[in-house]
Enzyme design. Structure first.
Site, PDB file in Angstrom:
ATOM      1  N   LYS A   1       0.770  -1.107   0.060  1.00 40.88           N
ATOM      2  CA  LYS A   1       0.044   0.023  -0.080  1.00 40.88           C
ATOM      3  C   LYS A   1       0.934   1.215   0.267  1.00 40.88           C
ATOM      4  O   LYS A   1       1.853   1.369   0.734  1.00 40.88           O
ATOM      5  CB  LYS A   1      -1.106  -0.257   1.031  1.00 40.88           C
TER       6      LYS A   1
ATOM      7  N   ASP B   1      -5.936   0.600   8.219  1.00 38.00           N
ATOM      8  CA  ASP B   1      -5.437   0.463   6.787  1.00 38.00           C
ATOM      9  C   ASP B   1      -6.232  -0.962   6.310  1.00 38.00           C
ATOM     10  O   ASP B   1      -5.918  -1.179   5.083  1.00 38.00           O
ATOM     11  CB  ASP B   1      -4.101   0.293   6.675  1.00 38.00           C
TER      12      ASP B   1
END
Length: 270
Positions: free
Chosen positions: A10, A130
């Site tokens: 990410k 996240d």
């Protein structure tokens, strides 16, 4: 039957921190994007859950059953166990959502084998801010603590990206605590490339104070043919985006020669 999933790295193309909340978290606006490379998880049905960690950074996970993969397995109801081998290719505490990406991969594995419960997003959010974004691993805008997600069409899909980390772990908590509390304004509107190029990472300055090598990484990436370079998340990994693969490969080779001690990974934005 073995199921293999990549835990896609990410990156935060932009990360605007707006305020500290009373619950200790921070209100933020971020643009999540994902690289088509990362850790690799291979799972096989088993009588009970088992986890083996291999790969370059596997040794940094000293308590594999206390990590987020084991926790993800613990929050997902299933009729049987899973024997998982995780190839840990992403550095730990690096701003790449590595653990969150691993958990997201577990969710996708369980979805393929057994399906997910209707409240899977709530279960994912309890593992980390996240994790919900990492389950689908598609470009999206995150609000709140990062768990309020809005998928967006990306005009940067396929863009060559180079990730560089000075091999210095940097925990998220101290970086957020070092943020000066000043609201520098909302994330811009527009296309994904507009937001990325006009946005910023409000954690960059406090992260550099805690980990000065980040500044050297950013300077080195800015000296390549990248059209955007920035720190990801709370650091210490930085990324650079390129118009052409040749430019990315040239940059990767130069940095590998000039800074052989740095970790790097290249790929494309999903």
């Amino acid at each position: 039957m073995a199921v293999t999933e990549t835990a896609y790295a990410k990156i935060n193309l932009a990360l605007h921190v707006r305020r500290r909340r009373e619950d200790g978290y921070h209100e933020l606006e971020t643009l999540f994007a994902f690289v088509d490379a990362g850790d690799v998880l291979t799972a096989r049905p088993a009588d009970r859950d088992e986890l083996k960690v291999v790969g370059e950074f596997g040794g940094q996970l000293t308590d594999p059953f206390g990590n987020i993969v084991a926790k993800a397995l613990g929050v997902l109801p299933r009729p049987g166990g899973l024997d998982i081998t995780m190839e840990k290719n992403l550095p730990v505490a690096a701003g790449l959502g590595g653990g969150s990406a691993d958990a997201g991969a577990v969710f996708r594995i369980v979805r393929e084998l057994h399906g997910l419960p209707d409240d899977w997003q709530t279960r994912a959010a309890k593992l980390g801010a996240d994790v919900p974004a990492c389950v689908e691993s598609v470009t999206c805008i995150g609000r709140g603590t990062g768990t309020e997600l809005e998928p967006v069409e990306s005009d940067l899909t396929g863009t060559p990206v180079l990730l560089v980390n000075p091999r210095v772990p940097l925990a998220t908590g101290p970086v957020f605590n070092a943020w000066d509390g000043e609201d520098r304004g909302p994330m811009p509107l527009g296309t994904v490339s507009d937001i990325a190029q006009q946005g910023r990472n409000d954690l960059e300055e406090p992260a550099v104070r805690l980990c000065p090598p980040i500044a050297e990484v950013l300077t080195s990436l800015a000296g390549t043919d990248a059209f955007l370079s920035r720190m990801s998340g709370s650091g210490a990994t930085c990324f650079a985006l390129y118009r052409h693969h040749d430019a990315m490969r040239e940059a990767a080779e130069k940095l590998a020669s000039d800074y052989p001690q740095w970790w790097q990974m290249s790929g494309n934005l999903r």
